[in-house]
Structure formats: structure tokens, C-alpha cells
Design an enzyme around this catalytic site. Sequence first.
Site, PDB file in Angstrom:
ATOM      1  N   ARG A 104       0.894  -1.169   0.000  1.00  0.00           N
ATOM      2  CA  ARG A 104       0.000   0.000   0.000  1.00  0.00           C
ATOM      3  C   ARG A 104       0.925   1.209   0.000  1.00  0.00           C
ATOM      4  O   ARG A 104       1.714   1.403   0.931  1.00  0.00           O
ATOM      5  CB  ARG A 104      -0.895   0.011   1.239  1.00  0.00           C
ATOM      6  CG  ARG A 104      -1.549   1.376   1.441  1.00  0.00           C
ATOM      7  CD  ARG A 104      -2.631   1.377   2.482  1.00  0.00           C
ATOM      8  NE  ARG A 104      -3.800   0.684   1.990  1.00  0.00           N
ATOM      9  CZ  ARG A 104      -5.025   0.801   2.529  1.00  0.00           C
ATOM     10  NH1 ARG A 104      -5.217   1.594   3.579  1.00  0.00           N
ATOM     11  NH2 ARG A 104      -6.049   0.136   2.036  1.00  0.00           N
ATOM     12  N   HIS A 131      -7.465   0.960  -6.282  1.00  0.00           N
ATOM     13  CA  HIS A 131      -7.661   0.069  -5.126  1.00  0.00           C
ATOM     14  C   HIS A 131      -8.383  -1.191  -5.612  1.00  0.00           C
ATOM     15  O   HIS A 131      -9.540  -1.434  -5.268  1.00  0.00           O
ATOM     16  CB  HIS A 131      -8.495   0.812  -4.066  1.00  0.00           C
ATOM     17  CG  HIS A 131      -8.441   0.203  -2.701  1.00  0.00           C
ATOM     18  ND1 HIS A 131      -7.668  -0.905  -2.377  1.00  0.00           N
ATOM     19  CD2 HIS A 131      -9.077   0.557  -1.539  1.00  0.00           C
ATOM     20  CE1 HIS A 131      -7.835  -1.194  -1.105  1.00  0.00           C
ATOM     21  NE2 HIS A 131      -8.677  -0.334  -0.576  1.00  0.00           N
ATOM     22  N   ASP A 222     -17.331   7.345  -1.042  1.00  0.00           N
ATOM     23  CA  ASP A 222     -16.083   7.206  -0.288  1.00  0.00           C
ATOM     24  C   ASP A 222     -15.783   8.577   0.316  1.00  0.00           C
ATOM     25  O   ASP A 222     -16.482   9.567   0.024  1.00  0.00           O
ATOM     26  CB  ASP A 222     -14.967   6.734  -1.249  1.00  0.00           C
ATOM     27  CG  ASP A 222     -13.657   6.410  -0.530  1.00  0.00           C
ATOM     28  OD1 ASP A 222     -13.644   6.283   0.705  1.00  0.00           O
ATOM     29  OD2 ASP A 222     -12.629   6.284  -1.230  1.00  0.00           O
ATOM     30  N   CYS A 261     -16.239   1.708   1.036  1.00  0.00           N
ATOM     31  CA  CYS A 261     -15.067   0.866   1.337  1.00  0.00           C
ATOM     32  C   CYS A 261     -14.648   0.949   2.795  1.00  0.00           C
ATOM     33  O   CYS A 261     -13.966   0.061   3.287  1.00  0.00           O
ATOM     34  CB  CYS A 261     -13.911   1.250   0.429  1.00  0.00           C
ATOM     35  SG  CYS A 261     -13.328   2.948   0.646  1.00  0.00           S
ATOM     36  N   ARG A 289     -13.511  -8.507   2.032  1.00  0.00           N
ATOM     37  CA  ARG A 289     -12.099  -8.252   1.720  1.00  0.00           C
ATOM     38  C   ARG A 289     -11.284  -9.514   2.022  1.00  0.00           C
ATOM     39  O   ARG A 289     -10.381  -9.880   1.272  1.00  0.00           O
ATOM     40  CB  ARG A 289     -11.562  -7.078   2.555  1.00  0.00           C
ATOM     41  CG  ARG A 289     -12.172  -5.718   2.239  1.00  0.00           C
ATOM     42  CD  ARG A 289     -11.766  -5.208   0.872  1.00  0.00           C
ATOM     43  NE  ARG A 289     -10.319  -5.146   0.714  1.00  0.00           N
ATOM     44  CZ  ARG A 289      -9.531  -4.128   1.105  1.00  0.00           C
ATOM     45  NH1 ARG A 289     -10.068  -3.069   1.666  1.00  0.00           N
ATOM     46  NH2 ARG A 289      -8.225  -4.159   0.898  1.00  0.00           N
TER      47      ARG A 289
HETATM   48  N1   CP Z   1     -11.118  -0.101   2.655  1.00  0.00           N
HETATM   49  C1   CP Z   1      -9.840  -0.139   3.051  1.00  0.00           C
HETATM   50  O1   CP Z   1      -8.909  -0.349   2.262  1.00  0.00           O
HETATM   51  O2   CP Z   1      -9.650   0.034   4.384  1.00  0.00           O
HETATM   52  P1   CP Z   1      -8.272   0.246   5.140  1.00  0.00           P
HETATM   53  O3   CP Z   1      -7.732   1.591   4.741  1.00  0.00           O
HETATM   54  O4   CP Z   1      -8.621   0.168   6.594  1.00  0.00           O
HETATM   55  O5   CP Z   1      -7.316  -0.847   4.730  1.00  0.00           O
HETATM   56  N1  NVA Z   2     -10.014   6.773  -1.125  1.00  0.00           N
HETATM   57  C1  NVA Z   2      -9.587   6.351   0.184  1.00  0.00           C
HETATM   58  C2  NVA Z   2      -9.759   4.878   0.343  1.00  0.00           C
HETATM   59  C3  NVA Z   2      -9.423   4.355   1.707  1.00  0.00           C
HETATM   60  C4  NVA Z   2      -9.553   2.878   1.809  1.00  0.00           C
HETATM   61  C5  NVA Z   2      -8.159   6.745   0.406  1.00  0.00           C
HETATM   62  O1  NVA Z   2      -7.321   6.556  -0.491  1.00  0.00           O
HETATM   63  O2  NVA Z   2      -7.846   7.249   1.477  1.00  0.00           O
END
Ligand code: CP
Ligand code: NVA
Length: 303
Positions: A104, A131, A222, A261, A289
Site C-alpha cells: 500500500r 484500489h 467514499d 469501502c 475483503r
Molecule cells: N477499505 C480499506 O482499504 O480500508 P483500510 O484503509 O482500513 O485498509
Molecule cells: N479513497 C480512500 C480509500 C481508503 C480505503 C483513500 O485513499 O484514502
Amino acid sequence: MSLRHFTDLSAVSEGDLRLMLDDAVVRKARLKAGERTKPLEGKVLAMIFDKPSTRTRVSFDVGMRQLGGETIMLTGAEMQLGRSETIADTAKVLSRYVDAIMIRTTSHDRLLELTENATVPVINGLTDDTHPCQLMADIMTFEEHSGPVAGKTIAWTGDGNNVLHSLLEASAQFRFNLNVAVPEGSEPAQKHVDWSRAHGGMLNFTRSPEEAVHDADCVVTDCWVSMGQEHRARGHNVFSPYQVNAALMAKAKPDALFMHCLPAHRGEEVTDEVIDGPHSVVFDEAENRLHAQKAVLAWCLGA
Ligand code: CP
Ligand code: NVA
């Protein structure tokens, strides 16, 4: 066989994505029935986090353990990456130790550089750009509640961010209609729109959230400010018309789903009455997930 990376929905064939979703459904049912198999025994997944996470971190960790494997949790700041060792060198070194890498991170280029230099599969656990793991869980959740997603209509309202980019790719790969309502200046990157349309995505763009959600089978939103995007944060008044509240949700089909999400910013992009209400499937989505990523891990590692 060439390495199976899971970098984006656009980088994997439609057939393989469907196989993974089918596998995720089977794995979920078997887990609920108490069946435990360990196809990834002896395998190790390294996880690199350059941004915070709850769901991605825990679901990959638990998923790998349920499959019999192990994980190593790393943060970029604690690695030599944080002292300017290159991503390419890091990829080559980690590939000598572990069987797969999940990352990530910030820029998508970091993910691609890791992928180009790794000799083990790489999984995208979120970048500024996309994502894809989230969308695997989202499509699985939609189909659990509402049947095959092909031909259905999903509506997005809010910021044009990384999750929307993967949703755009999903609309082509899984053949659903996608209505998008974002305020001016928050449009998704054109390359994802172009890719989706070139691969059969049926997209509709509007500034009106009411128009986007009209008769939709599912409403998705989101956060208004994604991680690392705080510098481009805009006043909430820009986004407030895009909030998913009971009045907006009422414009969708009576049995429409609400998805997010998570993490949610209650009172901003969604109200309590919606996220805690009868349309919401956000916790099934979070659970999935785990199941969807186990299928991704099994696909990447040939299990
Ligand atoms: N939805 C999601 O990716 O959550 P986190 O940021 O908690 O991993
Ligand atoms: N769009 C959000 C998703 C978090 C899971 C971000 O990138 O922070």
C-alpha cells in the site's frame, strides 16, 4: 508460467477475475462450514504499508494465516526505503526471501517499479491511483445480495478518487452500467475512463447525484479527502450536495444496496441513517475483503 501480479483490474483478464470471485465464494462457504485447508503452507507474504490501514492489513494477515501461510508486516518508514534505498533494489531483495509482496503506497509508479523488479507476485493494496482489492470485495458483496452484476447499474457520488478508478475498470471487466456524479474539479483521471470505455464500460457522467442514483441497484461513495490528498482538500460545501443521505438513497431502486469501502466519515459523505440503515452492506463488504483476497493470494501463488 509468467508471474501473476495483481496490480489492477485492467491488468488481469476478465476470465481470471471471474475465476477469483467464484473461488472467493467457495472459500467463504468452506470457512463458514468449518473446513480448513492450508494450500499456502510454507509461503510468506511481505506487506509494505506506506499509509495507514485497518481492513487491508488485517484481512491480508488473517487470510494468509487461514491459507496456512505467514506474513511479515513492514512499513516503508521503518525500512531502508525510508532512508532512500530504491524500490527496485527493495523488490530484488525481498524476492529472495518471500513468496509474494503486498504494498500500500503513494504513487502508482512505486507499485509498478516494485512489480517490474520483483521476481515474486506483487499485489496492489491501494495506491493514490487505484484500489483493485476493494473492488473484488465490492463485486462479491453486490452479487451475494443482488445476483449477477452484469447489466445492473451502480452509482458513484462524491470524489473522483482511487476507488472510483478501480470501479471504472470493474464496470468494463464485470459488464455493469456505472453512473458517476462528482463535483467540478474532482473528476476521475481520464485514462481510467478511456480504458473502461475502450473495453466496453457503459459510463454516464453527470454533476447531479440525484440523476446518478436514479433507479440504481447500488449507491457507492467514499471519503471526500483520501489519504495523502490533504493538500488538495476542498471545502465541504463543494461535496455536501453529494452526500448519501436518506433523501438521495430514496431515488435509487427500493432494494438498492449502499456500499462504502470504509473508513466512513459519518455526517460527511454518508449519514448514520444510511450507513446503519437497511440498504447498507458495508460490513459484509469489509468481511469480503478477507474472502476475496484469499482468492487473489491463491491465484497469485498458484494454490
Ligand atoms: N477499505 C480499506 O482499504 O480500508 P483500510 O484503509 O482500513 O485498509
Ligand atoms: N479513497 C480512500 C480509500 C481508503 C480505503 C483513500 O485513499 O484514502
